[in-house]
Design a protein around this motif. Structure first.
Motif, PDB file in Angstrom:
ATOM      1  N   ALA A 161      46.093  29.809  43.054  1.00 57.54           N
ATOM      2  CA  ALA A 161      47.803  29.625  42.994  1.00 57.54           C
ATOM      3  C   ALA A 161      48.489  28.708  42.403  1.00 57.54           C
ATOM      4  N   MET A 162      48.348  27.607  42.313  1.00 60.49           N
ATOM      5  CA  MET A 162      48.973  26.009  41.189  1.00 60.49           C
ATOM      6  C   MET A 162      48.696  26.181  40.405  1.00 60.49           C
ATOM      7  N   VAL A 163      47.368  26.733  39.496  1.00 62.30           N
ATOM      8  CA  VAL A 163      46.972  27.320  38.077  1.00 62.30           C
ATOM      9  C   VAL A 163      47.394  28.141  37.871  1.00 62.30           C
ATOM     10  N   THR A 164      47.627  29.101  38.221  1.00 64.90           N
ATOM     11  CA  THR A 164      47.698  30.168  37.681  1.00 64.90           C
ATOM     12  C   THR A 164      49.085  31.153  37.878  1.00 64.90           C
ATOM     13  N   GLY A 165      50.067  30.855  39.422  1.00 65.99           N
ATOM     14  CA  GLY A 165      50.841  31.665  39.779  1.00 65.99           C
ATOM     15  C   GLY A 165      51.851  31.471  38.896  1.00 65.99           C
ATOM     16  N   PRO A 166      52.127  30.062  38.009  1.00 65.47           N
ATOM     17  CA  PRO A 166      53.155  30.496  36.555  1.00 65.47           C
ATOM     18  C   PRO A 166      53.400  30.866  35.892  1.00 65.47           C
ATOM     19  N   LEU A 167      51.670  31.120  35.234  1.00 66.12           N
ATOM     20  CA  LEU A 167      51.039  32.097  34.454  1.00 66.12           C
ATOM     21  C   LEU A 167      51.022  33.651  35.149  1.00 66.12           C
ATOM     22  N   LEU A 168      51.011  33.841  36.545  1.00 69.25           N
ATOM     23  CA  LEU A 168      51.678  35.903  35.976  1.00 69.25           C
ATOM     24  C   LEU A 168      52.768  35.333  36.556  1.00 69.25           C
ATOM     25  N   GLY A 169      53.803  34.641  36.954  1.00 69.21           N
ATOM     26  CA  GLY A 169      55.091  34.833  37.047  1.00 69.21           C
ATOM     27  C   GLY A 169      54.995  35.109  38.524  1.00 69.21           C
ATOM     28  N   ILE A 170      54.942  34.265  39.627  1.00 70.87           N
ATOM     29  CA  ILE A 170      54.840  33.742  40.452  1.00 70.87           C
ATOM     30  C   ILE A 170      55.423  33.473  41.476  1.00 70.87           C
ATOM     31  N   PRO A 171      56.005  32.787  42.076  1.00 67.83           N
ATOM     32  CA  PRO A 171      56.982  31.544  42.928  1.00 67.83           C
ATOM     33  C   PRO A 171      56.502  31.172  43.532  1.00 67.83           C
ATOM     34  N   GLU A 172      56.172  29.917  43.466  1.00 66.12           N
ATOM     35  CA  GLU A 172      56.118  28.737  44.782  1.00 66.12           C
ATOM     36  C   GLU A 172      55.781  29.101  46.263  1.00 66.12           C
ATOM     37  N   LYS A 173      56.372  29.615  46.383  1.00 61.55           N
ATOM     38  CA  LYS A 173      57.814  30.176  47.717  1.00 61.55           C
ATOM     39  C   LYS A 173      56.294  31.094  48.141  1.00 61.55           C
ATOM     40  N   PRO A 181      37.563  32.461  30.280  1.00 59.53           N
ATOM     41  CA  PRO A 181      37.884  31.688  29.491  1.00 59.53           C
ATOM     42  C   PRO A 181      39.112  30.665  30.361  1.00 59.53           C
ATOM     43  N   LEU A 182      40.383  31.709  30.990  1.00 55.10           N
ATOM     44  CA  LEU A 182      41.532  30.592  32.064  1.00 55.10           C
ATOM     45  C   LEU A 182      40.154  30.091  33.207  1.00 55.10           C
ATOM     46  N   ALA A 183      39.258  31.056  33.674  1.00 55.91           N
ATOM     47  CA  ALA A 183      38.364  29.808  34.894  1.00 55.91           C
ATOM     48  C   ALA A 183      37.375  28.812  34.314  1.00 55.91           C
ATOM     49  N   ARG A 184      36.775  28.275  32.942  1.00 55.52           N
ATOM     50  CA  ARG A 184      36.071  28.060  32.406  1.00 55.52           C
ATOM     51  C   ARG A 184      37.158  26.720  33.277  1.00 55.52           C
ATOM     52  N   MET A 185      38.217  27.015  31.796  1.00 49.07           N
ATOM     53  CA  MET A 185      38.620  25.438  31.294  1.00 49.07           C
ATOM     54  C   MET A 185      39.518  24.913  31.785  1.00 49.07           C
ATOM     55  N   THR A 186      40.003  25.880  33.387  1.00 53.42           N
ATOM     56  CA  THR A 186      40.669  25.359  34.928  1.00 53.42           C
ATOM     57  C   THR A 186      39.105  23.767  35.142  1.00 53.42           C
ATOM     58  N   ASP A 206      47.545  21.546  28.916  1.00 51.43           N
ATOM     59  CA  ASP A 206      48.307  20.895  29.764  1.00 51.43           C
ATOM     60  C   ASP A 206      48.951  20.810  30.885  1.00 51.43           C
ATOM     61  N   SER A 207      49.580  21.669  31.252  1.00 51.89           N
ATOM     62  CA  SER A 207      50.473  22.486  32.706  1.00 51.89           C
ATOM     63  C   SER A 207      49.049  22.297  33.509  1.00 51.89           C
ATOM     64  N   ILE A 208      47.906  22.628  33.387  1.00 50.86           N
ATOM     65  CA  ILE A 208      47.077  23.194  34.373  1.00 50.86           C
ATOM     66  C   ILE A 208      46.544  21.565  34.662  1.00 50.86           C
ATOM     67  N   ARG A 209      46.353  20.963  34.234  1.00 46.07           N
ATOM     68  CA  ARG A 209      46.348  19.320  33.787  1.00 46.07           C
ATOM     69  C   ARG A 209      46.777  18.669  35.192  1.00 46.07           C
ATOM     70  N   ARG A 210      47.831  18.925  34.804  1.00 38.65           N
ATOM     71  CA  ARG A 210      49.332  18.319  35.445  1.00 38.65           C
ATOM     72  C   ARG A 210      49.189  18.659  37.075  1.00 38.65           C
ATOM     73  N   SER A 211      48.760  20.174  37.089  1.00 38.58           N
ATOM     74  CA  SER A 211      48.457  20.878  38.400  1.00 38.58           C
ATOM     75  C   SER A 211      46.989  20.545  39.392  1.00 38.58           C
ATOM     76  N   ILE A 212      46.161  19.762  38.295  1.00 39.46           N
ATOM     77  CA  ILE A 212      45.110  19.431  39.156  1.00 39.46           C
ATOM     78  C   ILE A 212      45.336  18.211  39.184  1.00 39.46           C
TER      79      ILE A 212
END
Length: 416
Positions: free
Chosen positions: A153-165, A366-371, A123-129
């Motif tokens: 970065a929009m998709v995996t940034g939050p998952l990696l723990g990297i701030p948007e800035k 798996p994450l890339a395929r889903m994205t 759901d989070s990835i869909r909102r980003s896309i």
């Protein structure tokens, strides 16, 4: 690099230069790979500076080189941009480490990236896309390739723990690593660009770890998870965490944007395939697999022969560098019928090796395929048509097959 080959032509394999950047920026390597698979499945090239490498282009040979770490080691470097200089991070950096250590570090990270685990992020990835696609619906020119560089970065940034800035800066740095000769990313010489990007990325992750340790913060991010990995029972050092974090950042930012651009261009050039996918959304997963096969964004990977090794009808000498051409393997006639046709109904498209093969198979697949699946679900639902609004510009790299510019104009689909 053109993904749809031009007309067949006479090719002198003795004169072929697989490190010619123009071949990928404005040329067409597919006819060359076709001839190599047929006539020289093991090809040897010596560069003007004396560096040499062997190439394998057939599907089975590519899988063997990538799959057998006892014959072909990763611990001297895995990308051709480093040919001639052993990787200083060998044995530490996840991508430049053989089993068993590679497996010990990879297993706990991979547990966070299984298809089941990443499902919770859908759901989070869909909102980003959806947010990513919105500007393309205003009827103006939308440079998909340029914008798509930020998509991972929009998709995996939050998952990696990297701030948007920090997303834009990190995307720039990872592009410098993967395409250090492209004028969009180059800073000085190719060597200088690689050195700057490597230093900045590793320093970023080190500072990230240092800050988290000092604050005692805990979260569920992948980078934080690295702090708890214990290969052989011992925790990773900050240097090891930084290098493995660097590896994850690179992987996250390479495949997805260039698969998006390459697949969308294929659909623009073949409106009947676009219409077919739009009429039958169940084809989207196969569209993703065909897009990965077609675009093969990680064009190749490099290994070194451990001993004298027979392959492709010849011998690679001990310590010889061998480049396994993913882009060629995914067009091998022995595996894919009419391989230069883009067909979203293709049977067996999931045999593609765009994510690699063997121990180093992409941990984030798996994450890339889903994205990618979500991206094309949303695109097909929102866009009635897509047209080019200018010439695509291809990445100046013999390692990554991608585009720097793909100007498009999309027509919004009317809701029933």
């Amino acid at each position: 690099m053109r993904l749809t080959p031009g007309a067949a032509r006479d090719i002198d394999l003795d004169r072929v230069d697989l490190f010619d950047l123009d071949l990928y920026t404005s040329g067409d390597p597919h006819p060359i790979w076709d001839v190599m698979r047929a006539k020289a499945p093991l090809h040897h090239q010596v560069l003007p500076d004396g560096r040499e490498f062997w190439s394998v282009t057939r599907y089975d040979d590519v899988c063997r080189v990538l799959g057998d770490h006892q014959e072909f080691t990763s611990e001297r470097g895995t990308v051709p941009t480093h040919l001639g200089t052993d990787d200083v991070a060998a044995g530490v950096l996840l991508t430049s480490t053989d089993p068993p250590r590679h497996t010990e570090v990879r297993r706990p990270i991979g547990a966070k990236l299984t298809a089941r685990a990443v499902k919770s992020w859908e759901d989070s990835i869909r909102r980003s896309i959806v947010r990513f696609l919105e500007p393309a619906l205003d009827g103006g020119t939308f440079d998909l390739a340029e914008k798509a560089l930020l998509l991972p970065a929009m998709v995996t940034g939050p998952l990696l723990g990297i701030p948007e800035k920090d997303w834009e800066e990190l995307v720039q740095l990872t592009a410098m690593v993967t395409a250090p000769s492209d004028p969009h990313f180059q800073q000085g010489s190719e060597a200088a660009t690689l050195a700057i990007a490597h230093h900045e990325l590793v320093t970023y992750v080190k500072e990230w770890v240092k800050t988290r340790r000092a604050a005692g913060d805990e979260d569920d991010s992948l980078l934080h998870h690295l702090m708890s990995v214990r290969p052989g029972g011992a925790p990773l050092t900050d240097e090891e965490i930084a290098l493995d974090g660097y590896s994850i950042l690179l992987g996250a930012n390479v495949t997805t944007p260039h698969t998006v651009s390459g697949t969308v261009l294929a659909l623009i050039e073949r409106p009947e395939q676009f219409a077919k996918a739009q009429a039958d959304p169940s084809l989207v997963p196969n569209l993703v697999e065909e897009g990965l096969r077609w675009s093969s964004p990680a064009c190749n990977f490099m290994r070194y022969a451990v001993g004298d090794t027979r392959i492709g009808g010849g011998t690679i000498p001990a310590r010889g560098a061998v480049v396994a051409w993913i882009g060629s393997a995914n067009r091998d006639e022995s595996q894919f019928t009419d391989p230069h046709e883009f067909d979203i109904t293709r049977s067996g498209a999931n045999r593609q090796v765009a994510f690699g093969f063997g121990p180093h198979y992409c941990i984030g697949a798996p994450l890339a395929r889903m994205t990618l699946r979500i991206f094309f679900e949303e695109l097909l639902q929102r866009f009635a048509s897509i047209d080019l609004d200018g010439e695509p510009q291809h990445l100046r790299s013999y390692f990554i097959a991608g585009m720097t510019h793909l100007p498009i104009v999309a027509q919004k689909r009317k809701t029933p």
